[in-house]
Enzyme design. Structure first.
Site, PDB file in Angstrom:
ATOM      1  N   ASN A  47       4.360 -66.160  -6.421  1.00  0.00           N
ATOM      2  CA  ASN A  47       4.587 -66.500  -5.012  1.00  0.00           C
ATOM      3  C   ASN A  47       4.517 -65.285  -4.089  1.00  0.00           C
ATOM      4  O   ASN A  47       4.239 -65.433  -2.907  1.00  0.00           O
ATOM      5  CB  ASN A  47       5.958 -67.178  -4.893  1.00  0.00           C
ATOM      6  CG  ASN A  47       6.423 -67.293  -3.465  1.00  0.00           C
ATOM      7  OD1 ASN A  47       5.940 -68.124  -2.707  1.00  0.00           O
ATOM      8  ND2 ASN A  47       7.355 -66.412  -3.064  1.00  0.00           N
TER       9      ASN A  47
ATOM     10  N   PRO B  87       0.282 -74.075   0.517  1.00  0.00           N
ATOM     11  CA  PRO B  87       1.099 -74.462   1.672  1.00  0.00           C
ATOM     12  C   PRO B  87       0.364 -74.228   2.983  1.00  0.00           C
ATOM     13  O   PRO B  87      -0.489 -73.334   3.094  1.00  0.00           O
ATOM     14  CB  PRO B  87       2.313 -73.525   1.597  1.00  0.00           C
ATOM     15  CG  PRO B  87       2.250 -72.864   0.261  1.00  0.00           C
ATOM     16  CD  PRO B  87       0.801 -72.862  -0.130  1.00  0.00           C
TER      17      PRO B  87
ATOM     18  N   TYR C 207      -6.420 -61.864   3.570  1.00  0.00           N
ATOM     19  CA  TYR C 207      -5.503 -62.897   3.069  1.00  0.00           C
ATOM     20  C   TYR C 207      -6.288 -64.123   2.577  1.00  0.00           C
ATOM     21  O   TYR C 207      -5.991 -64.680   1.517  1.00  0.00           O
ATOM     22  CB  TYR C 207      -4.557 -63.275   4.208  1.00  0.00           C
ATOM     23  CG  TYR C 207      -3.395 -64.163   3.841  1.00  0.00           C
ATOM     24  CD1 TYR C 207      -2.191 -63.624   3.372  1.00  0.00           C
ATOM     25  CD2 TYR C 207      -3.474 -65.543   3.986  1.00  0.00           C
ATOM     26  CE1 TYR C 207      -1.114 -64.440   3.067  1.00  0.00           C
ATOM     27  CE2 TYR C 207      -2.398 -66.365   3.680  1.00  0.00           C
ATOM     28  CZ  TYR C 207      -1.222 -65.814   3.226  1.00  0.00           C
ATOM     29  OH  TYR C 207      -0.154 -66.631   2.922  1.00  0.00           O
TER      30      TYR C 207
ATOM     31  N   GLY D  73      -8.746 -63.636  11.761  1.00  0.00           N
ATOM     32  CA  GLY D  73      -7.827 -62.488  11.628  1.00  0.00           C
ATOM     33  C   GLY D  73      -7.243 -62.306  10.242  1.00  0.00           C
ATOM     34  O   GLY D  73      -6.320 -61.510  10.062  1.00  0.00           O
TER      35      GLY D  73
ATOM     36  N   GLN E  12      -9.103 -68.379   8.185  1.00  0.00           N
ATOM     37  CA  GLN E  12      -8.265 -68.187   9.372  1.00  0.00           C
ATOM     38  C   GLN E  12      -8.705 -66.928  10.096  1.00  0.00           C
ATOM     39  O   GLN E  12      -8.841 -65.865   9.483  1.00  0.00           O
ATOM     40  CB  GLN E  12      -6.785 -68.083   8.969  1.00  0.00           C
ATOM     41  CG  GLN E  12      -5.836 -67.634  10.082  1.00  0.00           C
ATOM     42  CD  GLN E  12      -5.791 -68.594  11.266  1.00  0.00           C
ATOM     43  OE1 GLN E  12      -5.829 -69.809  11.102  1.00  0.00           O
ATOM     44  NE2 GLN E  12      -5.736 -68.052  12.472  1.00  0.00           N
TER      45      GLN E  12
ATOM     46  N   GLY F 127      12.138 -66.894   2.019  1.00  0.00           N
ATOM     47  CA  GLY F 127      11.067 -67.832   2.369  1.00  0.00           C
ATOM     48  C   GLY F 127      10.816 -68.926   1.342  1.00  0.00           C
ATOM     49  O   GLY F 127      11.747 -69.504   0.770  1.00  0.00           O
TER      50      GLY F 127
ATOM     51  N   GLY G 145       3.751 -62.415  -1.691  1.00  0.00           N
ATOM     52  CA  GLY G 145       2.572 -62.190  -0.861  1.00  0.00           C
ATOM     53  C   GLY G 145       2.923 -61.512   0.450  1.00  0.00           C
ATOM     54  O   GLY G 145       4.070 -61.556   0.901  1.00  0.00           O
ATOM     55  N   ILE G 146       1.912 -60.879   1.016  1.00  0.00           N
ATOM     56  CA  ILE G 146       2.091 -60.186   2.289  1.00  0.00           C
ATOM     57  C   ILE G 146       0.928 -60.549   3.221  1.00  0.00           C
ATOM     58  O   ILE G 146      -0.102 -61.055   2.768  1.00  0.00           O
ATOM     59  CB  ILE G 146       2.112 -58.642   2.115  1.00  0.00           C
ATOM     60  CG1 ILE G 146       0.800 -58.148   1.442  1.00  0.00           C
ATOM     61  CG2 ILE G 146       3.329 -58.210   1.321  1.00  0.00           C
ATOM     62  CD1 ILE G 146       0.623 -56.629   1.457  1.00  0.00           C
TER      63      ILE G 146
HETATM   64  N1  CAA Z   1     -10.696 -68.630  16.956  1.00  0.00           N
HETATM   65  C1  CAA Z   1     -11.539 -68.051  17.798  1.00  0.00           C
HETATM   66  N2  CAA Z   1     -11.220 -66.993  18.568  1.00  0.00           N
HETATM   67  C2  CAA Z   1      -9.982 -66.536  18.472  1.00  0.00           C
HETATM   68  C3  CAA Z   1      -9.034 -67.089  17.590  1.00  0.00           C
HETATM   69  C4  CAA Z   1      -9.425 -68.197  16.823  1.00  0.00           C
HETATM   70  N3  CAA Z   1      -8.603 -68.804  15.982  1.00  0.00           N
HETATM   71  N4  CAA Z   1      -7.881 -66.400  17.689  1.00  0.00           N
HETATM   72  C5  CAA Z   1      -8.101 -65.436  18.610  1.00  0.00           C
HETATM   73  N5  CAA Z   1      -9.368 -65.518  19.077  1.00  0.00           N
HETATM   74  C6  CAA Z   1     -10.002 -64.677  20.078  1.00  0.00           C
HETATM   75  C7  CAA Z   1      -9.101 -64.524  21.278  1.00  0.00           C
HETATM   76  O1  CAA Z   1      -9.274 -65.595  22.144  1.00  0.00           O
HETATM   77  C8  CAA Z   1      -9.586 -63.212  21.839  1.00  0.00           C
HETATM   78  O2  CAA Z   1     -10.784 -63.388  22.533  1.00  0.00           O
HETATM   79  P1  CAA Z   1     -10.853 -63.089  24.112  1.00  0.00           P
HETATM   80  O3  CAA Z   1     -10.353 -61.671  24.256  1.00  0.00           O
HETATM   81  O4  CAA Z   1     -12.285 -63.297  24.419  1.00  0.00           O
HETATM   82  O5  CAA Z   1      -9.925 -64.092  24.709  1.00  0.00           O
HETATM   83  C9  CAA Z   1      -9.971 -62.400  20.621  1.00  0.00           C
HETATM   84  O6  CAA Z   1     -10.157 -63.360  19.570  1.00  0.00           O
HETATM   85  C10 CAA Z   1      -8.917 -61.449  20.201  1.00  0.00           C
HETATM   86  O7  CAA Z   1      -7.693 -62.166  20.004  1.00  0.00           O
HETATM   87  P2  CAA Z   1      -6.299 -61.443  20.020  1.00  0.00           P
HETATM   88  O8  CAA Z   1      -5.998 -60.931  21.388  1.00  0.00           O
HETATM   89  O9  CAA Z   1      -5.251 -62.306  19.384  1.00  0.00           O
HETATM   90  O10 CAA Z   1      -6.655 -60.182  19.108  1.00  0.00           O
HETATM   91  P3  CAA Z   1      -5.721 -59.203  18.397  1.00  0.00           P
HETATM   92  O11 CAA Z   1      -6.607 -58.185  17.785  1.00  0.00           O
HETATM   93  O12 CAA Z   1      -4.604 -58.770  19.267  1.00  0.00           O
HETATM   94  O13 CAA Z   1      -5.060 -60.102  17.256  1.00  0.00           O
HETATM   95  C11 CAA Z   1      -4.915 -61.403  15.341  1.00  0.00           C
HETATM   96  C12 CAA Z   1      -5.848 -60.766  16.343  1.00  0.00           C
HETATM   97  C13 CAA Z   1      -4.067 -60.338  14.655  1.00  0.00           C
HETATM   98  C14 CAA Z   1      -5.777 -62.062  14.294  1.00  0.00           C
HETATM   99  C15 CAA Z   1      -4.004 -62.435  16.041  1.00  0.00           C
HETATM  100  O14 CAA Z   1      -4.797 -63.364  16.719  1.00  0.00           O
HETATM  101  C16 CAA Z   1      -3.139 -63.174  15.065  1.00  0.00           C
HETATM  102  O15 CAA Z   1      -2.090 -62.697  14.622  1.00  0.00           O
HETATM  103  N6  CAA Z   1      -3.549 -64.384  14.683  1.00  0.00           N
HETATM  104  C17 CAA Z   1      -2.781 -65.218  13.742  1.00  0.00           C
HETATM  105  C18 CAA Z   1      -3.331 -65.071  12.365  1.00  0.00           C
HETATM  106  C19 CAA Z   1      -2.599 -66.038  11.477  1.00  0.00           C
HETATM  107  O16 CAA Z   1      -2.637 -67.255  11.643  1.00  0.00           O
HETATM  108  N7  CAA Z   1      -1.906 -65.523  10.464  1.00  0.00           N
HETATM  109  C20 CAA Z   1      -1.181 -66.379   9.583  1.00  0.00           C
HETATM  110  C21 CAA Z   1       0.040 -65.651   9.135  1.00  0.00           C
HETATM  111  S1  CAA Z   1       1.137 -66.697   8.263  1.00  0.00           S
HETATM  112  C22 CAA Z   1       0.381 -66.936   6.804  1.00  0.00           C
HETATM  113  O17 CAA Z   1      -0.613 -66.353   6.488  1.00  0.00           O
HETATM  114  C23 CAA Z   1       1.055 -67.911   5.887  1.00  0.00           C
HETATM  115  C24 CAA Z   1       0.117 -68.948   5.463  1.00  0.00           C
HETATM  116  O18 CAA Z   1      -0.326 -68.933   4.328  1.00  0.00           O
HETATM  117  C25 CAA Z   1      -0.242 -70.046   6.385  1.00  0.00           C
END
Ligand code: CAA
Length: 247
Positions: free
Chosen positions: A89, A184, A154, A150, A148, A20, A91-92
């Site tokens: 760098n 980033p 992090y 979820g 963010q 990465g 991270g998980i």
């Molecule tokens: N804002 C508001 N509501 C949200 C939302 C958001 N951004 N994302 C999801 N929701 C809502 C959904 O609409 C849903 O509501 P409804 O059931 O009423 O529709 C509810 O929250 C549950 O959503 P999910 O079905 O997605 O729930 P889940 O428990 O299955 O998963 C999650 C939740 C794990 C957080 C999943 O949404 C996810 O993986 N999100 C991405 C998180 C993310 O961006 N991670 C970044 C990883 S990369 C990184 O971290 C590198 C970096 O530095 C940038």
């Protein structure tokens, strides 16, 4: 440019360096004349492939383990000279809403993404003071700046990294040590690929440049901060996120 290739004597250590963004940083620093060493946690196959393809040696240890960090740093210093450029760098992610997040997933991310910066910086700090030179670059994240959904764990760790950067910068200044952060946005890596496709599509639609970043686009900032002549830049955070969050 006169100093595109600079001090070849400096040893740079990049944690999470075999994949990465970390791999991009390793490759660019090597190209720009640094003696680079990488760290990795578990993926032996990817690490071996990395070493074969780049010629960069990789060491395996757990950055969340304080003692392991101290002993690996001593070992690396013995074999490669003092580490005067440290890129934190590694991270998980353990994503999940607060309601569903276990204490273990909270702690794993805090220990690996935040405590690791303490562990690794402690391990090379005295050496940098002796050398009267040090460059520490902490890899934060857009999500530490903007939050963010979820990612309570992090976001806390990545915001913490920015706070630590500012405190360490104040402490290191008198000894020629600069400490900066790079934040980033969403970059094309295994970590981002693990985000559910429909969620990722929505995220990409909020990036003004309309695409994920490339690891080398992050690496360029790390190289810039690591340079000898970047000595007046300390305690700052460079955001690189395609305009997704302007901070
Ligand atoms: N804002 C508001 N509501 C949200 C939302 C958001 N951004 N994302 C999801 N929701 C809502 C959904 O609409 C849903 O509501 P409804 O059931 O009423 O529709 C509810 O929250 C549950 O959503 P999910 O079905 O997605 O729930 P889940 O428990 O299955 O998963 C999650 C939740 C794990 C957080 C999943 O949404 C996810 O993986 N999100 C991405 C998180 C993310 O961006 N991670 C970044 C990883 S990369 C990184 O971290 C590198 C970096 O530095 C940038």
């Amino acid at each position: 440019m006169k100093d595109e290739v600079e001090n070849t004597a400096r040893t740079a250590l990049v944690t999470g360096g075999t994949r990465g963004i970390g791999r991009g940083i390793c490759e660019l620093l090597k190209e720009r004349g640094y003696h680079v060493v990488a760290g990795y946690a578990g993926n032996v196959e990817k690490a071996e492939q990395f070493t074969t393809e780049t010629g960069i040696q990789a060491y395996r240890w757990d950055v969340s383990d304080y003692e392991a960090c101290q002993s690996i740093m001593a070992e690396i210093a013995k074999q490669h000279g003092p580490v005067t450029v440290l890129v934190n760098n590694a991270g998980i992610t353990r994503d999940g809403t607060l309601r569903k997040m276990s204490y273990e997933n909270w702690m794993d991310v805090i220990q690996t993404n935040l405590s690791s910066i303490f562990n690794m910086s402690k391990a090379c700090w005295e050496g940098m003071i002796e050398e009267k030179f040090g460059r520490i670059v902490n890899i934060s994240s857009i999500n530490g700046q903007a939050g963010q959904y979820g990612q309570v764990n992090y976001c806390a760790a990545k915001a913490g990294a920015i706070g630590m950067t500012k405190a360490m910068a104040q402490e290191g200044a008198r000894n020629g040590i600069t400490v900066n952060a790079v934040a980033p946005g969403y970059v094309a890596t295994d970590m981002v690929a693990a985000v559910p496709e429909n969620v990722l599509e929505k995220i990409i639609s909020t990036i003004p440049v309309g695409r994920l970043g490339d690891p080398l686009e992050i690496a360029r900032a790390v190289w810039f901060l690591a340079r000898e002549d970047s000595k007046f830049i300390t305690g700052s955070t460079i955001s690189i996120n395609g305009g997704q969050h302007m901070y």
